[in-house]
Design a protein around this motif. Structure first.
Motif, PDB file in Angstrom:
ATOM      1  N   ALA A 242       0.917  -1.215   0.060  1.00 60.55           N
ATOM      2  CA  ALA A 242       0.000   0.151  -0.041  1.00 60.55           C
ATOM      3  C   ALA A 242       0.795   1.204  -0.105  1.00 60.55           C
ATOM      4  CB  ALA A 242      -1.033   0.093   1.377  1.00 60.55           C
TER       5      ALA A 242
ATOM      6  N   ASN B  90      -0.600   2.648  -5.837  1.00 59.95           N
ATOM      7  CA  ASN B  90      -1.360   4.221  -5.878  1.00 59.95           C
ATOM      8  C   ASN B  90      -1.050   4.815  -6.932  1.00 59.95           C
ATOM      9  OD1 ASN B  90      -2.091   3.593  -3.100  1.00 59.95           O
ATOM     10  ND2 ASN B  90      -0.475   4.564  -2.128  1.00 59.95           N
TER      11      ASN B  90
ATOM     12  N   LYS C 289      -6.219   3.773  -5.524  1.00 58.80           N
ATOM     13  CA  LYS C 289      -5.414   2.184  -5.201  1.00 58.80           C
ATOM     14  C   LYS C 289      -5.941   1.346  -6.401  1.00 58.80           C
ATOM     15  CE  LYS C 289      -6.038  -0.008  -1.365  1.00 58.80           C
ATOM     16  NZ  LYS C 289      -5.955  -0.506   0.121  1.00 58.80           N
TER      17      LYS C 289
END
Length: 514
Positions: free
Chosen positions: A200, A318, A350
């Motif tokens: 992430a 991202n 995302k």
């Protein structure tokens, strides 16, 4: 026997002196009562006359009982529990205790395996059975039975036959060895130290290589069908595990070299040898910008693994979302003059991409999910009222109906993939208003079209099978300009789509949302 004879003597006397139902002197019959009284009198008379004989009979009966009881006790004392031992249904002897056989079946295979440490040995002790019996004075011979088992149970060396797509590759010692070999083949291609938590936090820069980006492993499997089964062997049939691993990885392919000749180029060599340019670059890291020298040797060894490893991974990145611009017409401004009212701000999303690799080389990627993190803020500007023909809006539409992304934007094996690859309806449409400034053919793009949107943006459409527009044509968003194909350096039918802003590459997914 004396007791039985005495009893028989008493019964004979009673029978002998008992009167018949008919009179001895005539034919007159006597009544049942008279017969009963006569019989009773006779019995008493006989007992008085033969007191000694009767006593002797009773004593004989009692003595017989004593002898019978004593004999039973004697026989019972001689009864024993024994076990008939059989091998594959055939009796080989008698043992005194079943634990002798149970312990033998547990101990003997271990002893045999210690004698043959380099091979796996099977001893068919499961064919040894036993049946209990309780019998009188039946002899057992424990040592003889165990000696017979040692002679009859022949150790059989066995191995594990490793097959790929039905073809025998090698025979190894045991299943554990086979499992370790398969693990050594697959282990190099499984992502290492790639934690989901790191995914992430990826950067959004174009330098991020999706093929080496942190990922979450979903599945590891072999492309071919792998079978293992136990077979009888000779000890010299076994292969060395390291040799089997090498064979599975390389297919025993020998190194191959290509010598550069005059007129060669990377794409020319790739086409000549039936390989991709990317493969040549990957095998020859020192090769830069298609610069070849005559006489140089290139490594073009195409390994053909006997067993290929397929991994399915999930990459999360991202990506920016380009903000839209609202134009407010202003009659006081000249045509083409734009003045900002409020600034815009890009958003963030995302994206989740499923990446499929075979032997570490990416064969497929699929965009499976998008999640908005920050919505973009629309910009607001003043613009002259006079519309310039062919000027784009800055907001792009998908150039394909029912689009599906087969390859995203970014680095691939150390090189930049400049756009996205799209499959879907084969009609190609312009993504925004603009002017067709270039059409033609290039070795990498195949048939291609470039549209200038007259607002700082350009779009490129590559690998077309047919171009249906011409240079200089003014097009509007959604106009058909060509048909999807697989021309140039392409694998499979798809559209290669690029967006350029002020001469710099942009990620098309920044402008296109599902």
């Amino acid at each position: 026997m004396t007791g039985f004879r005495g009893m028989r003597f008493v019964m004979d006397l009673i029978k002998r002196f008992t009167p018949k139902r008919e009179s001895l002197t005539g034919n007159e019959s006597i009544s049942d009562k008279q017969l009963e009284e006569s019989t009773t009198t006779t019995t008493l008379t006989v007992m008085k006359r033969h007191k000694w004989s009767l006593a002797l009979g009773v004593s004989a009966i009692a003595l017989t009982g004593v002898i019978t009881f004593t004999g039973h006790q004697y026989v019972e004392a001689g009864m024993v529990n024994v076990y008939h031992v059989k091998l594959d249904g055939q009796e080989i002897g008698i043992v005194s205790d079943n634990k002798i056989i149970d312990e033998y079946k547990q101990r003997k295979p271990q002893e045999v395996q210690q004698k043959f440490p380099d091979v796996h040995v099977v001893l068919k002790t499961n064919e040894v059975t036993y049946e209990p019996e309780r019998a009188y004075n039946l002899k057992s011979d424990d040592s003889a039975v165990l000696a017979s088992l040692d002679e009859l149970l022949v150790p059989q060396p066995v191995g594990i036959e490793l097959k790929v797509d039905g073809k025998t590759i090698a025979i190894v010692k045991d299943q554990q060895t086979a499992d370790r070999i398969l693990e050594q083949v697959s282990a190099p291609f499984a992502p290492k130290a790639k934690e989901t938590a790191k995914v992430a936090a990826l950067s959004t820069g174009i330098g991020e290589d999706i093929t080496t980006a942190p990922s979450e492993l979903e599945k590891v499997e072999f492309v071919q069908k792998v079978d293992t089964n136990e077979v009888p062997i000779q000890p010299n049939d076994l292969a060395k595990p390291e040799d089997v691993v090498k064979k599975l990885k390389t297919g025993d392919v020998q190194p191959a070299k290509y010598t550069v000749v005059e007129g060669d180029c990377v794409s020319c060599i790739a086409k000549k040898l039936g390989i991709t340019k990317q493969f040549i670059y990957d095998k020859n890291p020192g090769l830069q910008d298609d610069k070849l020298k005559i006489g140089n040797q290139l490594d073009v060894t195409v390994l053909k693994p006997t067993l290929s490893v397929k991994t399915t991974e999930r990459v999360v990145q991202n990506q920016e979302i380009q903000y839209d611009t609202e134009y407010v017409k202003d009659d006081s401004l000249r045509v083409g003059v734009v003045q900002p009212i409020s600034a815009g701000k890009n958003g963030l999303k995302k994206v989740t991409i499923q990446v499929t690799k075979v032997d570490g080389l990416m064969t497929e990627e699929k965009l499976v999910n998008e999640e908005i993190i920050d919505n973009p803020v629309m910009a607001k500007v003043k613009k002259g009222t006079k519309v310039i023909q062919g000027e784009g809006s800055g907001k792009f539409a998908w150039p394909v109906v029912s689009p599906s992304i087969s390859s995203t934007f970014g680095m691939r094996w150390g090189k930049l993939h400049k756009g996205i690859d799209i499959t879907g309806n084969k009609n190609i449409m312009t993504a925004d208003n603009g002017k067709v400034t270039e059409t033609g053919y290039k070795s990498d793009y195949g048939n291609y079209i470039i549209i200038n949107h007259l607002n700082g943006y350009e779009t490129l459409y590559g690998h077309l099978s047919k171009i249906t527009t011409t240079e200089g044509t003014i097009v509007e968003k959604g106009d058909k300009i060509g048909i999807m194909g697989s021309t140039g350096d392409s694998t499979g039918v798809h559209l290669h789509f690029e967006i350029h802003k002020s001469g710099s590459l942009e990620n098309p997914l920044k402008y296109l949302n599902r």
